[in-house]
Design an enzyme around this catalytic site. Sequence first.
Site, PDB file in Angstrom:
ATOM      1  N   ARG B  85      -0.532  35.084 -36.236  1.00  0.00           N
ATOM      2  CA  ARG B  85       0.006  34.524 -34.997  1.00  0.00           C
ATOM      3  C   ARG B  85      -0.722  33.276 -34.543  1.00  0.00           C
ATOM      4  NH1 ARG B  85       0.600  38.768 -30.922  1.00  0.00           N
ATOM      5  NH2 ARG B  85       1.040  40.078 -32.707  1.00  0.00           N
ATOM      6  N   THR B  86      -2.039  33.241 -34.684  1.00  0.00           N
ATOM      7  CA  THR B  86      -2.754  32.050 -34.220  1.00  0.00           C
ATOM      8  C   THR B  86      -2.379  30.841 -35.073  1.00  0.00           C
ATOM      9  OG1 THR B  86      -4.559  33.460 -33.487  1.00  0.00           O
ATOM     10  CG2 THR B  86      -5.018  31.121 -33.638  1.00  0.00           C
ATOM     11  N   LYS B 113     -19.667  30.238 -50.403  1.00  0.00           N
ATOM     12  CA  LYS B 113     -20.905  29.477 -50.371  1.00  0.00           C
ATOM     13  C   LYS B 113     -20.817  28.362 -49.348  1.00  0.00           C
ATOM     14  CE  LYS B 113     -23.737  31.393 -53.157  1.00  0.00           C
ATOM     15  NZ  LYS B 113     -24.966  31.936 -52.584  1.00  0.00           N
ATOM     16  N   ARG B 135     -10.466  28.258 -38.237  1.00  0.00           N
ATOM     17  CA  ARG B 135     -10.876  29.642 -38.006  1.00  0.00           C
ATOM     18  C   ARG B 135     -11.799  30.043 -39.148  1.00  0.00           C
ATOM     19  NH1 ARG B 135      -7.338  34.834 -36.411  1.00  0.00           N
ATOM     20  NH2 ARG B 135      -7.618  33.761 -34.432  1.00  0.00           N
ATOM     21  N   HIS B 163     -13.263  32.108 -29.102  1.00  0.00           N
ATOM     22  CA  HIS B 163     -11.867  31.848 -29.415  1.00  0.00           C
ATOM     23  C   HIS B 163     -11.292  31.186 -28.160  1.00  0.00           C
ATOM     24  CE1 HIS B 163      -7.981  31.997 -31.016  1.00  0.00           C
ATOM     25  NE2 HIS B 163      -7.791  33.281 -31.187  1.00  0.00           N
TER      26      HIS B 163
END
Lengths: 418, 341
Positions: B85-86, B113, B135, B163
């Site tokens: 959704r985001t 890494k 994100r 957030h």
Amino acid sequence: MNIPTNKEGLGMTKLAIINGTLADPAGTETGNGIILIEGDRIVATGDIPVPADAQTVDAGGLVVAPGLIDLGVFATDKPAFHFGGITRAALMPDQSSPLDDAGLIRQATRAGKPDFWVHPIAAATRGLKGAELAEIGMMQAAGAKAVGTGRQWIADSGVMMRVLAYASGLGLTVITHAEDSGLTGKAVATSGETATRLGLPHAPACAEAMAIARDIMLARITGAAIHFRLVTTRAGFDLIRAAKAERLKVTCGISPAYLFLNDQAVTDFRTFARLSPPLRAEEDRQACLAAVADGTVDVITSSHDPRGPEDKRLPFADASPGMAGAETLLALSLNLVREGHVSLCRLMTLLSANPAKILGVDAGSFASGSAADLIFIDPDMPWIVDSAKMAAQAGNTPFDRVPVQGRARRIMKGGVFL
Amino acid sequence: MPDFAVPSAESDLKRADLKGLGLTGRALFPHRHLLSIADLKPWEIRFLLDEAEHWAKSNRGGARKHDDRLAGMTQINAFFENSTRTLLSFEIAGKRLGADVVNMAAATSSVKKGETLIDTAMTLNAMAADVIVIRHASSGAVALIADKVDCPVLNAGDGWHQHPTQALLDALTIRRRKGSFEGLIVAICGDVLHSRVARSNMLCLAALGAQVRAVAPPTLMPPEVEMLGATPYYRMDEGLDGADVVMMLRLQNERMDGAFIPSPREYHMLYGLTPERLAIAKPDALVMHPGPMNRGVEISSVVADHPERSAITEQVEMGVAIRMACLDVLTRGAREVEGWS
């Protein structure tokens, strides 16, 4: 100061160091006197006449002290050690191949010679896995000077008891990491404001005292000598004070980061301040200073762990813990003298004499027969820590841009000036 | 920055008031990135909410929702952690503003890494992105990337840390339903410990003048939560008593296995939002959830689907508006909007 070449003549060179301010770990205050050296050994110290056949070295009023012995480093990083006035270091068993085998130990002892001596710490368990005893006796024969649990605590109490018992039979001290692994889990910070605000996995500071409490009990029943490499909390020091009062063979160390930084240093996710154990609350930092002042702390170590960008330019929790501390060990520790927590002689006990005792090596002392490892310190020389220009393999210091005072101006290793 | 008095958190400033303070153009929102609510002043939060109101209206304005102010700009959504959704919300927001939106979904396993993370940042930068939405599963990772790129970065969630757009969209939803934040009691309930949504919301709502409660079992409550502006409650009934807004948090599957709580059914019994529990809150209390919901665990379906009380779909709607506002405001400098260069 004038420095002889040491190359003149053959056989035993006799050297007399004059005009130095001697910081004798066995003394209570610094004083004048000479140090007489034959070959690689100190033969006499104090208010004695200079023998006619001795070359003299004028120390020019600098503080003369035993070379620092760094109890628990993670890399053989000679340029950094020499910069910091460190002449010997006990190497942690946490190497790319854990030091759990006599061959690896032998190799490690040779890595720094002749101008730097490495005293490897034997892994207590195979592969540092905390399960089966490693060949501690064979590693001792190959040059290991202590036994260590490495970066980790041994969670299995039965294994730890046998490690302590076995090592004590060989006369070796067990150097342990004090954090209860059940509590710490994947924590990268101490529980508190900063960890909550940054959303970092955290563990309560009492993880340390819990580990120390168990290990003191095991040291009591086995009669073993145990050294807690880094103690960083009030509760931890309280337990160690009580154990010392009981005359158990318990010693502990600390590194300057825990004396001069608290957990707020990780604000903005500064990975150079990601250490293990993690930085603590201000109250614990104050307790650390008090423990140095009251004699509870036996050793100050750099815990030198140079880490490049591949280990540090990462999100905080993914970065490796550790700091490059060898270069700043002396200068930061001298703050303790300037701030009145300890005398200069006592500081040298913490930085040199006590590590030598724990390792069982003839160094860290001005006594006759001790290794002629000396440093000539200008305790007031100002300089600024610069992570971009360090002698170490990497510049991961949380003290970047911090002005400090005190440098080792010259180093003598085994009677030879570097 | 001009010299001005700091408005108190209580005064519900309108935009006109901001102008009265002498704040115009860039001074209204002098930030390059949007990384954390902690970086924002109360009036800056209000400014973003006001901006979003406009988009909320236009998004409801029928079939044609396009505004092409970001035409020709490239928006990269770099999601190192799974999201539906985001990601969708940011993509729709960018497209409605006319930006060329590109999604990069890199599972954390393949980009593990750190050098790769930095390298990825450099790569995105070299492709001349105009705004990057990120994100990542690690706290602080977004700030690390923001440091290395030349364009504005929007934090779409980093670890347990922040957030910010979620907190802003929640604040907008609350403001539209309740009018103001002053004296409003907001109970944030559930896994507060591992929640970036909770951290951002506590800071945001406290800054706006609400009374914030964190309601969680002790194993899921962060230490010193007061410092984020919330009062801790360990019993659901006490935390809900008199609440104007009940904000439920998602309980991650991996926390349900006995490590933090004994079982989902016990959690539901003690902390689940049921109609009976909701009755403890104010009669007109608003129910919110950032989604995706675990129906029957933290929230029962009757409550989640309540036609008047549940604001859950409205949150999703406001999400697009808030993200449009953030994308617009953060790119004003690059677009040389008057007063913003």
